[in-house]
Design a protein around this motif. Sequence first.
Motif, mmCIF file in Angstrom:
data_model
loop_
_atom_site.group_PDB
_atom_site.id
_atom_site.type_symbol
_atom_site.label_atom_id
_atom_site.label_comp_id
_atom_site.label_asym_id
_atom_site.label_seq_id
_atom_site.Cartn_x
_atom_site.Cartn_y
_atom_site.Cartn_z
ATOM 1 N N ARG A 1 45.125 11.348 -20.399
ATOM 2 C CA ARG A 1 46.102 10.426 -20.683
ATOM 3 C C ARG A 1 47.255 10.832 -20.604
ATOM 4 O O ARG A 1 48.415 10.212 -20.207
ATOM 5 C CB ARG A 1 45.769 9.688 -21.930
ATOM 6 C CG ARG A 1 44.481 8.926 -22.004
ATOM 7 C CD ARG A 1 44.383 8.419 -23.626
ATOM 8 N NE ARG A 1 45.438 7.169 -23.935
ATOM 9 C CZ ARG A 1 46.339 7.677 -24.861
ATOM 10 N NH1 ARG A 1 46.128 8.850 -25.597
ATOM 11 N NH2 ARG A 1 47.285 6.801 -25.063
ATOM 12 N N THR A 2 47.721 12.078 -21.490
ATOM 13 C CA THR A 2 49.011 12.654 -21.574
ATOM 14 C C THR A 2 49.518 13.061 -20.458
ATOM 15 O O THR A 2 50.824 12.589 -19.985
ATOM 16 C CB THR A 2 48.768 13.538 -22.691
ATOM 17 O OG1 THR A 2 48.315 13.133 -23.585
ATOM 18 C CG2 THR A 2 50.231 14.287 -22.887
ATOM 19 N N ALA A 3 48.771 13.635 -19.565
ATOM 20 C CA ALA A 3 49.159 14.211 -18.361
ATOM 21 C C ALA A 3 49.684 13.123 -17.213
ATOM 22 O O ALA A 3 50.730 13.099 -16.737
ATOM 23 C CB ALA A 3 48.275 14.885 -17.539
ATOM 24 N N GLN B 1 53.244 12.517 -15.840
ATOM 25 C CA GLN B 1 53.161 12.704 -14.411
ATOM 26 C C GLN B 1 53.137 13.999 -14.247
ATOM 27 O O GLN B 1 53.615 14.666 -13.506
ATOM 28 C CB GLN B 1 54.323 12.104 -13.884
ATOM 29 C CG GLN B 1 54.455 10.639 -14.031
ATOM 30 C CD GLN B 1 55.885 10.046 -13.420
ATOM 31 O OE1 GLN B 1 56.742 10.675 -12.931
ATOM 32 N NE2 GLN B 1 55.918 8.834 -13.441
ATOM 33 N N LEU B 2 52.167 14.749 -14.972
ATOM 34 C CA LEU B 2 51.734 15.972 -14.725
ATOM 35 C C LEU B 2 50.527 16.335 -14.330
ATOM 36 O O LEU B 2 49.640 15.492 -14.291
ATOM 37 C CB LEU B 2 51.673 16.763 -16.417
ATOM 38 C CG LEU B 2 53.123 16.620 -17.049
ATOM 39 C CD1 LEU B 2 52.896 17.355 -18.284
ATOM 40 C CD2 LEU B 2 54.023 17.482 -16.438
ATOM 41 N N GLU B 3 50.292 17.422 -13.739
ATOM 42 C CA GLU B 3 48.990 17.839 -12.735
ATOM 43 C C GLU B 3 47.958 18.656 -13.792
ATOM 44 O O GLU B 3 48.559 19.292 -14.616
ATOM 45 C CB GLU B 3 49.241 18.479 -11.687
ATOM 46 C CG GLU B 3 48.044 19.121 -10.771
ATOM 47 C CD GLU B 3 48.562 19.934 -9.691
ATOM 48 O OE1 GLU B 3 47.484 20.892 -9.324
ATOM 49 O OE2 GLU B 3 49.579 20.066 -9.261
ATOM 50 N N ILE B 4 46.767 18.084 -13.881
ATOM 51 C CA ILE B 4 45.827 18.914 -14.641
ATOM 52 C C ILE B 4 45.072 19.953 -13.679
ATOM 53 O O ILE B 4 44.520 19.385 -12.809
ATOM 54 C CB ILE B 4 44.756 17.897 -15.102
ATOM 55 C CG1 ILE B 4 45.410 16.964 -16.079
ATOM 56 C CG2 ILE B 4 43.588 18.491 -15.726
ATOM 57 C CD1 ILE B 4 44.560 15.962 -16.648
ATOM 58 N N ILE B 5 45.022 21.083 -14.092
ATOM 59 C CA ILE B 5 44.100 22.071 -13.637
ATOM 60 C C ILE B 5 42.828 22.169 -14.326
ATOM 61 O O ILE B 5 42.600 22.332 -15.388
ATOM 62 C CB ILE B 5 44.722 23.548 -13.720
ATOM 63 C CG1 ILE B 5 46.124 23.271 -12.933
ATOM 64 C CG2 ILE B 5 43.964 24.459 -13.120
ATOM 65 C CD1 ILE B 5 47.201 24.547 -13.067
ATOM 66 N N ASP B 6 41.640 21.882 -13.651
ATOM 67 C CA ASP B 6 40.321 21.547 -14.428
ATOM 68 C C ASP B 6 39.924 22.643 -15.153
ATOM 69 O O ASP B 6 39.341 22.517 -16.022
ATOM 70 C CB ASP B 6 39.480 21.185 -13.127
ATOM 71 C CG ASP B 6 39.583 19.719 -12.591
ATOM 72 O OD1 ASP B 6 40.200 18.874 -13.229
ATOM 73 O OD2 ASP B 6 39.206 19.389 -11.355
ATOM 74 N N TYR C 1 40.593 24.690 -22.590
ATOM 75 C CA TYR C 1 41.189 23.976 -23.868
ATOM 76 C C TYR C 1 40.184 23.457 -24.572
ATOM 77 O O TYR C 1 40.109 23.268 -25.610
ATOM 78 C CB TYR C 1 42.405 23.006 -23.355
ATOM 79 C CG TYR C 1 43.155 22.331 -24.373
ATOM 80 C CD1 TYR C 1 44.044 22.771 -25.084
ATOM 81 C CD2 TYR C 1 42.423 20.906 -24.679
ATOM 82 C CE1 TYR C 1 44.561 21.901 -26.207
ATOM 83 C CE2 TYR C 1 43.205 20.117 -25.498
ATOM 84 C CZ TYR C 1 44.111 20.647 -26.382
ATOM 85 O OH TYR C 1 44.787 19.832 -27.374
ATOM 86 N N CYS C 2 39.488 22.384 -23.932
ATOM 87 C CA CYS C 2 38.211 21.590 -24.577
ATOM 88 C C CYS C 2 37.304 22.535 -25.230
ATOM 89 O O CYS C 2 36.792 22.337 -26.488
ATOM 90 C CB CYS C 2 37.692 20.915 -23.677
ATOM 91 S SG CYS C 2 38.684 19.364 -22.867
ATOM 92 N N ASP C 3 36.910 23.627 -24.476
ATOM 93 C CA ASP C 3 35.812 24.498 -25.074
ATOM 94 C C ASP C 3 36.457 25.481 -26.150
ATOM 95 O O ASP C 3 35.436 25.970 -27.065
ATOM 96 C CB ASP C 3 35.084 25.223 -24.080
ATOM 97 C CG ASP C 3 34.552 24.158 -22.992
ATOM 98 O OD1 ASP C 3 34.118 22.901 -23.433
ATOM 99 O OD2 ASP C 3 34.207 24.560 -21.854
#
Length: 196
Positions: A79-81, A85-90, A96-98
């Motif tokens: 949502r934030t990205a 308008q930022l790209e997410i690197i999976d 980050y999540c783990d």
Amino acid sequence: KVFEECNVKACFVIALRNPLNVVASIEAAQEIIGKQDHQKSFWIWISYMLSALEQTEGYERVLVDYDELLKDPAREIERTAHACQLEIIDERLQTYCDDFIDRSLCHFHGEQDRFLEDGFCRAFAVGMYETLLSLAKDLVDLKKKKSSLEKWREQFLLAEPLLVLVEKGEYEVKKIQATLQEREQIITSLHAKVNE
């Protein structure tokens, strides 16, 4: 102004946390920050949220709720990205999540009934939070809640002179307490000299 001069498009992330949990957290930290009245803690939360919303008006912004971030960090980062308008690197998102998010940091659920005696400021803060949480969950558009922001601001402005008066009173009390402590030290010192 700096962003505008540099032709940088600003996007703001506004942190949102349940005010009842904030007050409980402040109460738990009283050894560090000193005892704080619950009502004052609610007013601080209200002031912070109003300022954050007013100062970011007209810019891209996204509200991120602390509890929602702990529950579903991937969704909140996405949502934030998207808003910024930022790209997410999976793989970084997964790390980050783990590895970064610690769901055990949610300490103050279920303690809300302790603040029932705080009346108006509690109801004001909780009402604001419920509306802002619906925005943070993308259930409502922030632009459609402009009238709520104006109503909250009016309510806060009605209370502001009293809050300033209380703050000045607390400051004066602290000054008097410091003066008394200094005088007690002088008296103790004089007693010691007399005994010598």
